[in-house]
Design a protein around this motif. Sequence first.
Motif, PDB file in Angstrom:
ATOM      1  N   LEU A  56       0.835  -1.202   0.000  1.00  0.00           N
ATOM      2  CA  LEU A  56       0.000   0.000   0.000  1.00  0.00           C
ATOM      3  C   LEU A  56       0.875   1.260   0.000  1.00  0.00           C
ATOM      4  O   LEU A  56       0.623   2.195  -0.762  1.00  0.00           O
ATOM      5  CB  LEU A  56      -0.928  -0.016   1.220  1.00  0.00           C
ATOM      6  CG  LEU A  56      -1.833   1.196   1.423  1.00  0.00           C
ATOM      7  CD1 LEU A  56      -2.716   1.440   0.210  1.00  0.00           C
ATOM      8  CD2 LEU A  56      -2.691   1.007   2.668  1.00  0.00           C
ATOM      9  N   ALA A  57       1.914   1.269   0.819  1.00  0.00           N
ATOM     10  CA  ALA A  57       2.814   2.426   0.895  1.00  0.00           C
ATOM     11  C   ALA A  57       3.490   2.678  -0.453  1.00  0.00           C
ATOM     12  O   ALA A  57       3.614   3.821  -0.888  1.00  0.00           O
ATOM     13  CB  ALA A  57       3.858   2.215   1.989  1.00  0.00           C
ATOM     14  N   GLU A  58       3.918   1.603  -1.121  1.00  0.00           N
ATOM     15  CA  GLU A  58       4.558   1.738  -2.434  1.00  0.00           C
ATOM     16  C   GLU A  58       3.584   2.310  -3.457  1.00  0.00           C
ATOM     17  O   GLU A  58       3.954   3.176  -4.250  1.00  0.00           O
ATOM     18  CB  GLU A  58       5.058   0.380  -2.935  1.00  0.00           C
ATOM     19  CG  GLU A  58       6.417   0.012  -2.359  1.00  0.00           C
ATOM     20  CD  GLU A  58       6.874  -1.361  -2.804  1.00  0.00           C
ATOM     21  OE1 GLU A  58       6.593  -1.752  -3.960  1.00  0.00           O
ATOM     22  OE2 GLU A  58       7.528  -2.036  -1.993  1.00  0.00           O
ATOM     23  N   SER A  59       2.354   1.845  -3.416  1.00  0.00           N
ATOM     24  CA  SER A  59       1.334   2.368  -4.335  1.00  0.00           C
ATOM     25  C   SER A  59       1.110   3.846  -4.082  1.00  0.00           C
ATOM     26  O   SER A  59       1.011   4.634  -5.015  1.00  0.00           O
ATOM     27  CB  SER A  59       0.002   1.627  -4.153  1.00  0.00           C
ATOM     28  OG  SER A  59       0.155   0.266  -4.465  1.00  0.00           O
ATOM     29  N   ARG A  60       1.043   4.224  -2.814  1.00  0.00           N
ATOM     30  CA  ARG A  60       0.827   5.637  -2.463  1.00  0.00           C
ATOM     31  C   ARG A  60       1.985   6.513  -2.929  1.00  0.00           C
ATOM     32  O   ARG A  60       1.768   7.651  -3.329  1.00  0.00           O
ATOM     33  CB  ARG A  60       0.670   5.792  -0.954  1.00  0.00           C
ATOM     34  CG  ARG A  60      -0.692   5.410  -0.475  1.00  0.00           C
ATOM     35  CD  ARG A  60      -1.003   5.983   0.887  1.00  0.00           C
ATOM     36  NE  ARG A  60      -2.379   5.711   1.232  1.00  0.00           N
ATOM     37  CZ  ARG A  60      -2.745   5.001   2.286  1.00  0.00           C
ATOM     38  NH1 ARG A  60      -1.841   4.508   3.105  1.00  0.00           N
ATOM     39  NH2 ARG A  60      -4.017   4.788   2.533  1.00  0.00           N
ATOM     40  N   MET A  61       3.207   5.979  -2.882  1.00  0.00           N
ATOM     41  CA  MET A  61       4.385   6.747  -3.284  1.00  0.00           C
ATOM     42  C   MET A  61       4.379   7.055  -4.782  1.00  0.00           C
ATOM     43  O   MET A  61       4.996   8.028  -5.210  1.00  0.00           O
ATOM     44  CB  MET A  61       5.673   6.000  -2.926  1.00  0.00           C
ATOM     45  CG  MET A  61       6.037   6.138  -1.461  1.00  0.00           C
ATOM     46  SD  MET A  61       7.428   5.109  -0.899  1.00  0.00           S
ATOM     47  CE  MET A  61       8.182   4.453  -2.349  1.00  0.00           C
ATOM     48  N   MET A  62       3.704   6.238  -5.560  1.00  0.00           N
ATOM     49  CA  MET A  62       3.678   6.443  -7.009  1.00  0.00           C
ATOM     50  C   MET A  62       2.840   7.666  -7.391  1.00  0.00           C
ATOM     51  O   MET A  62       3.078   8.286  -8.416  1.00  0.00           O
ATOM     52  CB  MET A  62       3.133   5.202  -7.718  1.00  0.00           C
ATOM     53  CG  MET A  62       4.019   3.981  -7.598  1.00  0.00           C
ATOM     54  SD  MET A  62       5.748   4.277  -8.011  1.00  0.00           S
ATOM     55  CE  MET A  62       5.638   4.658  -9.743  1.00  0.00           C
ATOM     56  N   ILE A  63       1.876   8.024  -6.563  1.00  0.00           N
ATOM     57  CA  ILE A  63       0.973   9.130  -6.904  1.00  0.00           C
ATOM     58  C   ILE A  63       1.696  10.485  -6.959  1.00  0.00           C
ATOM     59  O   ILE A  63       1.586  11.176  -7.966  1.00  0.00           O
ATOM     60  CB  ILE A  63      -0.274   9.139  -5.987  1.00  0.00           C
ATOM     61  CG1 ILE A  63      -1.110   7.896  -6.319  1.00  0.00           C
ATOM     62  CG2 ILE A  63      -1.089  10.414  -6.167  1.00  0.00           C
ATOM     63  CD1 ILE A  63      -2.324   7.686  -5.462  1.00  0.00           C
ATOM     64  N   PRO A  64       2.467  10.873  -5.920  1.00  0.00           N
ATOM     65  CA  PRO A  64       3.170  12.162  -6.029  1.00  0.00           C
ATOM     66  C   PRO A  64       4.142  12.198  -7.207  1.00  0.00           C
ATOM     67  O   PRO A  64       4.274  13.225  -7.878  1.00  0.00           O
ATOM     68  CB  PRO A  64       3.918  12.281  -4.709  1.00  0.00           C
ATOM     69  CG  PRO A  64       3.267  11.338  -3.773  1.00  0.00           C
ATOM     70  CD  PRO A  64       2.663  10.262  -4.613  1.00  0.00           C
ATOM     71  N   ASP A  65       4.801  11.077  -7.480  1.00  0.00           N
ATOM     72  CA  ASP A  65       5.728  10.991  -8.602  1.00  0.00           C
ATOM     73  C   ASP A  65       4.989  11.238  -9.916  1.00  0.00           C
ATOM     74  O   ASP A  65       5.420  12.009 -10.767  1.00  0.00           O
ATOM     75  CB  ASP A  65       6.395   9.606  -8.612  1.00  0.00           C
ATOM     76  CG  ASP A  65       7.223   9.393  -9.867  1.00  0.00           C
ATOM     77  OD1 ASP A  65       8.205  10.139 -10.043  1.00  0.00           O
ATOM     78  OD2 ASP A  65       6.880   8.502 -10.667  1.00  0.00           O
TER      79      ASP A  65
END
Length: 115
Positions: A56-65
């Motif tokens: 979940l954390a990895e998925s969330r990190m993709m959004i700002p990028d």
Amino acid sequence: MAATLRNLKIKTSTCKRIVKELHSYEKEVERESAKTADMKAKGADPYDLKQQENVLAESRMMIPDCHKRLEAALTDLKGTLVEIEEELNQKEGPEFEEAQKVITEVEQVLQSTEA
């Protein structure tokens, strides 16, 4: 002349692609959030839960990028549009209409995801 219009089309497509990508990451975060909540509710194994939280954390990190790339692509598209308007003194045609439409869509997407 054709090359600059071609550039405009390419940059328009880039914006569209990144918007799709952003939406898919947002959906992925929703899915993974639901899965994480479900695992917590069912009292899943702590190790499995931790793994799921990492996903979940990895998925969330993709959004700002994705957001940053979309902002850059939008700036690029607007710049190209201005260049063509100035250099070719051209402000209409299917490429322009499409670019304007995409600029409006992207700006709305960026506003709605900033919250």
